[in-house]
Design an enzyme around this catalytic site. Structure first.
Site, short mmCIF file in Angstrom:
data_model
loop_
_atom_site.label_atom_id
_atom_site.label_comp_id
_atom_site.label_asym_id
_atom_site.label_seq_id
_atom_site.Cartn_x
_atom_site.Cartn_y
_atom_site.Cartn_z
N ASP A 1 -9.01 9.19 0.78
CA ASP A 1 -9.70 8.48 1.61
C ASP A 1 -9.29 7.07 1.52
OD1 ASP A 1 -10.79 7.95 -1.02
OD2 ASP A 1 -12.90 7.86 -0.28
N GLU A 2 -8.27 6.60 0.88
CA GLU A 2 -7.75 5.14 0.96
C GLU A 2 -6.39 5.10 0.74
OE1 GLU A 2 -8.45 2.43 -2.52
OE2 GLU A 2 -9.22 4.06 -3.67
N ASP B 1 -10.15 1.75 3.62
CA ASP B 1 -11.22 2.83 2.56
C ASP B 1 -12.17 3.30 3.65
OD1 ASP B 1 -12.34 3.83 0.32
OD2 ASP B 1 -13.06 1.87 -0.47
#
EC number: 2.7.7.7
Length: 356
Positions: free
Chosen positions: A105-106, A10
């Protein structure tokens, strides 16, 4: 049966971190991404400096301005976020094809096949975070465990720029003391129902029967029952077929010295060759990309009759492409080398363990 090893990566305050990287004047400031303070939009991301004022994602911009009137309000630049996300996902896929992106983003990575006694999952997670930092100048947090639920939980426990491992030795203690609102998937509405029924932490959830939880939450109740016990059998789902392999680097300062740039091209060619060898692939196209100091992106590609996989072959072609692209009067801030049109190599190649 081999025990699964899952990593959840993350990125830390991703949008704000990209803005701070691309505009160093924002570093260390309370950055609020989403729009102007006077807009009717909501906050996309807030830096940790802004969060100290109570600003958080999904908050109306007007409220964020009241809480943090001296904040730096930045309009979202999704082009930059998508480009950086593509870099990050490419790093993930240089380790394994079993990657399940959840957002820009993860992502989850199943690295079970990479783990060995002298290369534990935690060390692989450290290598991945190091690659992200070197290639994008951004920090990421990682969670490592034996299933997706616990890996995601772990990634949020030591933010920013941290890593947590949840294993069979510590899972019970962690879950029993966990605030119910910190369980992934428990939102405001679920939390209220939990509180109304005397469930405030993991131990309270653990003590409820499966029947009770199904009565309160329907089908979700079975999942909550399992989460309280650290159980999650869901797989890392990846339907993506790899089409290319590449590496990029952003220079600390803008550069127009050919010698320095070509040293970096050699390094990138080597990294790209390593990744090809790990996959036992060769490539029939080579692409060089540069980003100028004015953020203009230029690229040039060469298609080949015979496939390549060695550091020297990739560099020789990248050298020619760079010379076609370069303008001696224009400094660059980023350079990348990518190979594509992949095919199976006809000889035995090296593995990831030769490069870690």
């Amino acid at each position: 049966m081999t025990e699964r090893r899952i990593i959840h990566i993350d990125m830390d305050y991703f949008f704000a971190q990209v803005e701070m990287r691309d505009n160093p004047k924002l570093k260390g400031k309370p950055v609020i991404v989403g729009g102007k303070a006077s807009s009717r939009g909501v906050v996309s991301t807030a830096s940790y400096e802004a969060r100290k004022y109570g600003v958080h994602s999904a908050m109306p911009m007007s409220q964020a301005h009241k809480l943090c009137p001296n904040g730096y309000f930045v309009t979202s630049n999704f082009g930059a976020y998508r480009e950086t996300s593509a870099q990050i996902m490419s790093i993930f896929r240089s380790y394994t094809d079993k990657v399940e992106p959840m957002s820009l983003d993860e992502a989850y990575l199943d690295i079970t096949e990479l783990v060995r006694p002298d290369l534990p999952a935690s060390k692989i997670a450290q290598y991945i975070r190091k690659d992200i930092l070197e290639q994008t100048h951004l920090t990421a947090s990682a969670g490592v465990s034996y299933n997706k639920f616990l890996a995601k939980l772990a990634s949020g426990m030591n933010k920013p720029d941290g890593m947590t491992v949840i294993d069979y030795q510590n899972v019970h203690d962690i879950l029993m003391t966990l605030d119910i609102g910190d369980f992934p998937g428990v939102g405001k509405a679920s939390k209220k129902v939990m509180h109304d029924n005397g469930i405030f932490n993991g131990r309270d959830l653990y003590e409820k029967t499966e029947f009770e939880l199904i009565r309160l939450f329907g089908k979700r109740g079975r999942g909550l029952y399992n989460k309280a016990r650290g159980i999650d059998h869901s797989e890392v789902k990846s339907s993506r077929v790899r089409k290319s392999v590449g590496t990029e680097r952003t220079f600390a300062t803008d550069v127009n010295d050919d010698e320095e740039i070509l040293r970096k091209v050699w390094e990138l060619s080597g990294k790209t060759a390593e990744r090809l060898n790990k996959l036992q692939k060769s490539a029939k196209t080579v692409t060089v990309k540069i980003k100028t100091y004015q953020f203009e992106t230029l690229s040039k590609q060469m298609s080949l009759r015979d496939s390549v996989s060695s550091e020297e072959d990739i560099y020789n072609i990248a050298y020619l492409l760079y010379n076609d692209l370069k303008d001696p009067d224009v400094p660059i801030r980023l350079i990348g080398v990518t190979v594509g049109n992949l095919e199976q190599s006809t000889y035995k190649n090296m593995t990831i363990y030769d490069f870690i």
